[in-house]
Design a protein around this motif. Structure first.
Motif, PDB file in Angstrom:
ATOM      1  N   GLU A 116       1.307  -1.070   0.268  1.00  0.00           N
ATOM      2  CA  GLU A 116       0.001   0.048   0.132  1.00  0.00           C
ATOM      3  C   GLU A 116       1.011   1.485   0.400  1.00  0.00           C
ATOM      4  OE1 GLU A 116      -3.297   1.857   1.881  1.00  0.00           O
ATOM      5  OE2 GLU A 116      -2.729   0.431   2.719  1.00  0.00           O
ATOM      6  N   GLU A 131      -5.045  11.240  -4.618  1.00  0.00           N
ATOM      7  CA  GLU A 131      -4.217   9.956  -4.825  1.00  0.00           C
ATOM      8  C   GLU A 131      -4.200   9.856  -6.659  1.00  0.00           C
ATOM      9  OE1 GLU A 131      -3.037   6.609  -3.444  1.00  0.00           O
ATOM     10  OE2 GLU A 131      -2.622   7.496  -1.124  1.00  0.00           O
ATOM     11  N   SER A 191       0.248  12.848  -4.367  1.00  0.00           N
ATOM     12  CA  SER A 191      -0.986  13.280  -2.721  1.00  0.00           C
ATOM     13  C   SER A 191      -1.158  14.231  -3.209  1.00  0.00           C
ATOM     14  CB  SER A 191      -0.732  12.412  -1.603  1.00  0.00           C
ATOM     15  OG  SER A 191       0.306  12.384  -0.963  1.00  0.00           O
ATOM     16  N   GLY A 201       0.933  13.931   7.019  1.00  0.00           N
ATOM     17  CA  GLY A 201       0.088  12.268   6.739  1.00  0.00           C
ATOM     18  C   GLY A 201      -1.044  12.367   7.432  1.00  0.00           C
ATOM     19  N   THR A 237       2.451   4.570  -0.543  1.00  0.00           N
ATOM     20  CA  THR A 237       1.931   5.789   0.391  1.00  0.00           C
ATOM     21  C   THR A 237       3.369   7.232   0.003  1.00  0.00           C
ATOM     22  OG1 THR A 237       0.748   7.377   2.111  1.00  0.00           O
ATOM     23  CG2 THR A 237       2.078   4.866   2.481  1.00  0.00           C
ATOM     24  N   THR A 238       2.891   8.605  -0.124  1.00  0.00           N
ATOM     25  CA  THR A 238       3.849   9.742   0.045  1.00  0.00           C
ATOM     26  C   THR A 238       3.905   9.817   1.599  1.00  0.00           C
ATOM     27  OG1 THR A 238       2.353  11.133   0.322  1.00  0.00           O
ATOM     28  CG2 THR A 238       2.408  10.463  -1.972  1.00  0.00           C
TER      29      THR A 238
END
Length: 796
Positions: free
Chosen positions: A114, A470, A480, A205, A116-117
């Motif tokens: 998964e 995203e 994102s 985040g 993610t930034t």
């Protein structure tokens, strides 16, 4: 003949049309990396949706000829996304991988699918069971950027990147934990042994969590479904020598066709903890530590967690009910004027006498997820009731104060009720674009009681809306974006103390000053609004090299204690006063993480910087309060501030058996004022530190022993002389530890164990962020601890 010809033409045309639009089916099985069937996995295309059965099988029908995007997902596993071209019925077997990877069976990191930034860390239940020390925050200190603010042996709260208290949010199943987070002597009312998965988000985040998430978010996910039908679970036992802890936890799971159930019970009891000293110094007053045990630091905890879940084809629903009860003593020398008589032993190291704290946190959370063709809707509802009390034999600083008729020894009582409602809609427009929009509402009421005053009574509410997007530009590049608007209001009740007014008048104070002090909290009705944005990027330079970068704004709404506090805070020996004119904290944050991962070697470096236009902190005024026995007057104030640092983590495994780990943290921060000589560091800043560990695996696979590892570790903390006003310099220290962990298999019984020794050489040292630091009380001495977990039934 014409009619027959027409019918034949229609018949052949229909057959040609049906042949061109032939309907096909896709079937197969879904298993995990061990070959175990996964029931309840979501399998869907843009039009059709199904769930896998108990044997892992699935079936999609009525699919037209041509290309179809098929997605297979299941919580806790990597989502599979594949494109198939149908010209006949087809069969596919999918093997899902866990969404976390284990490094030396100690740290479970973010090299998962998964993608993610966001900068984040992941740990699972096995890690928490192994490393559990009695409190959640202390159990996470091996992770980069994580520190614990300790309050005795069984209570602590997290610090992320030097930010703690109301700057770190803790959420369970999407609902933020709401207690008295503002207090350094208030821990987390959570059962660390019942947590199934935990995720730590840092920096920007945390935009979905709003205020209190400047430093980051600790996300607790107790939503895992039992993987197989029937009864399963585990029993965990815990023992510690430093305070003679005895604890155990029972986790039960049962899964049927559509419903599953969980029950978790944890009990723990401990005595006064040992110190590596026989004398402490408080306010230049020497006090003995009899038998090297800190009197009245015993405590107990009893936790309950129940959950029922429904798994439908289009709807999933989860109802969780929990209650955490904690009672622990305060060292008598930490409350009020130092006295040798109060710290003499009472002959019982396990009793809890005055003064002590008692906390009960009741929580109900309802999670709902509704699936559509290419999107889904999440609805979260929550209710929390946090009751925190401090009990102390009635004492008065004013000759005219009488004890309350009811509960005369109840010094402080806070009852916080919180109602939450959230909705988030996620739409996947294509393989490249996914958008989420959400709204949140929260209402709180805090009631107070007791013969002392510190925090005013108040109500508050918050309404927020956010959106994130995203954009997967390619397999290597992910962007994102996010934005959020908050509208908050707080209504603080006026609190007037006529007893204090009478005392001050009799002491010779003017009527104006006596009135000002007697109004412990003014009536306050304030509204705050804030708009924030974030952006991030993740770029896979090569299959082994990854760069994450994020930037955005942040904010935090001032708390009731910062706006309306006005009283003596025991343990700090000072008068703390709020300021009703405080504005919300606002600032910017940016971080970047460069990481490398190979089969046996990985490293990451993560620099970050926060800039605040108006950071809120408690500052000494240089004046002494007119309240008796109150010491110096400290006032909440605001200033520009800069906080920066870097986290470094390196792990290398040699010849598959020798594991080495190094985690380093460097922090630098300061206030920014017009007078550079007054640019002091910010309070409660952890010392720069380095954690080292090496482990050697004795047996990878053996009939009786499996994955048995012997390990040594060391924590090196630098001298903390970058201190805020009112703080003391904390000397550096070196701590050493050792342990052995693994699994024992005897017939059909398996037991996972971790036997460890911390502070191996019984070193006397001080933790700069500890609640007891300003009392010159060192940290706990040598501790031998055993954690033992026995699973049973079907594995969950």
């Amino acid at each position: 003949m014409k009619l027959l010809r027409f019918l034949l033409i229609c018949f052949f045309a229909l057959q040609a049309f049906k042949a061109y639009n032939q309907e096909y089916s896709v079937k197969g099985t879904i298993i995990d990396s061990l070959g175990t069937p996964i029931e309840g996995a979501h399998v869907h295309t843009s039009k059709i949706f199904t769930l896998s059965q108990a044997d892992g099988s699935f079936h999609l029908s009525n699919l037209l000829k041509g290309a179809h995007q098929i997605q297979v997902s299941y919580m806790g596993y990597v989502t599979v996304d594949t494109l198939v071209k149908l010209s006949k019925d087809m069969t596919f077997n999918f093997k899902l991988k866990a969404d976390t990877s284990t490094l030396g069976e100690v740290l479970i990191k973010t090299s998962s699918v998964e993608k993610t930034t966001v900068s984040r860390e992941l740990v699972n239940q096995e890690y928490l069971q192994k490393e559990f020390t009695g409190s959640l925050a202390k159990s996470l200190e091996k992770l980069p950027g994580l520190n614990a603010m300790e309050i005795g042996a069984g209570t602590s709260k997290p610090i992320i990147r030097g930010l703690g208290l109301n700057r770190v949010a803790v959420a369970e199943n999407g609902i933020k934990q709401e207690g008295q987070q503002w207090g350094a002597d208030h821990g987390l009312e959570l059962d660390g042994l019942s947590i199934e998965n935990l995720e730590i988000l840092k920096g920007v985040g945390a935009i979905e969590y709003g205020s209190d998430a400047i430093g980051g978010v600790i996300k607790i996910n107790n939503t895992k479904k039992p993987s197989e039908k029937g009864l399963s679970g585990h029993i965990t036992a815990l023992g510690k020598s430093v305070n003679n802890t005895i604890g155990s936890s029972l986790n039960l799971n049962y899964r049927g066709d559509k419903f599953f159930y969980k029950l978790k019970l944890t009990g723990m009891e401990y005595g006064d903890y040992s110190l590596p000293t026989d004398t402490i110094s408080y306010l230049n007053f020497k006090m003995p530590v009899y038998d090297e045990k800190l009197k009245n630091t015993a405590g107990k905890e009893l936790d309950m967690y129940a959950q029922v879940g429904y798994m439908g084809e289009k709807v999933e629903s989860l109802l969780s009910v929990s209650n955490v009860y904690q009672k622990s003593g305060f060292f008598p020398g930490a409350h009020g004027i130092p006295s040798v008589d109060r710290v003499r032993p009472d002959g019982d190291t396990r009793n809890i006498g005055y003064p002590y704290q008692r906390v009960n946190h009741f929580k109900v959370i309802n999670n709902n997820k509704i699936y559509f063709e290419e999107d889904y809707l999440e609805i979260l509802l929550g209710y929390q009731e946090n009751k925190r009390q401090e009990w102390s034999l009635f004492h008065t600083h004013y000759a005219n104060q009488q004890p309350p008729v009811v509960d005369p020894n109840l010094e402080l009582n806070f009852e916080l009720a919180t109602y939450d409602a959230q909705a988030k809609y996620t739409k996947r427009f294509s393989n490249q674009h996914t958008t989420s929009v959400g709204i949140q509402a929260k209402w709180q009421e805090n009631r107070i009681d007791g013969f002392n005053f510190l925090l005013p009574q108040y109500t508050s509410n918050n309404f927020a809306a956010f959106a994130t997007h995203e954009f997967k530009y390619s397999k290597k590049l992910l962007y994102s974006f996010g934005m959020r608007y908050d509208q908050n209001s707080i209504d603080i009740d006026r609190h007037y103390d006529p007893t204090l007014y009478e005392y001050l008048i009799n002491a010779g104070q003017s009527e104006e000053e006596a009135t000002a002090y007697a109004e412990r909290s003014p009536q306050v009705d304030k509204d705050f609004g804030s708009f924030n944005v974030m952006a991030g990027v993740r770029y896979e330079l090569t299959p082994k090299w990854t760069l994450n970068a994020n930037a955005g704004t942040n904010f935090r709404i001032p708390t009731a204690i910062e706006l309306g506090a006005n009283g003596i805070h025991h343990g700090s020996f000072r008068h703390e006063q709020g300021d009703v004119n405080l504005d919300p904290e606002k600032g910017w944050v940016a971080d970047a993480k460069l990481s490398f991962k190979d089969k046996s070697f990985s490293w990451a470096v993560n620099p970050y910087a926060y800039y605040f236009t108006n950071y809120i902190f408690l500052k000494p005024t240089g004046n002494f309060s007119v309240l008796p026995h109150s010491g110096q007057l400290f006032k909440y104030t605001q200033s520009e501030a800069l906080l920066s640092g870097v986290e470094v983590e390196v792990e290398k495994t040699f010849f598959s058996k020798l594991r080495t780990l190094a985690v380093a943290e460097y922090l630098y921060n300061k206030q920014i004022t017009s007078n550079r000589s007054r640019n002091y560091p910010l309070p409660f800043t952890p010392a720069n530190n380095l954690f080292l560990e090496t482990g050697y695996t004795l047996w990878q696979e053996n009939k009786t022993f499996q994955a048995v590892e012997v390990y040594l570790n060391a924590r090196l903390a630098m001298k903390q002389d970058q201190i805020a006003q009112g703080e003391e310099v904390t000397p550096g220290y070196e701590l050493f530890g050792a342990g052995v962990s693994g699994s024992i298999h005897i017939q059909n019984v398996e037991a996972r164990f971790n036997l460890q020794v911390t502070n191996l050489f019984n070193t006397k040292y001080f933790n700069h962020t500890s609640f007891y630091r300003r009392l010159e009380i060192p940290e706990m001495g040598r501790n031998i601890q055993l954690n033992l977990t026995i699973p049973f039934g079907n594995r969950s």
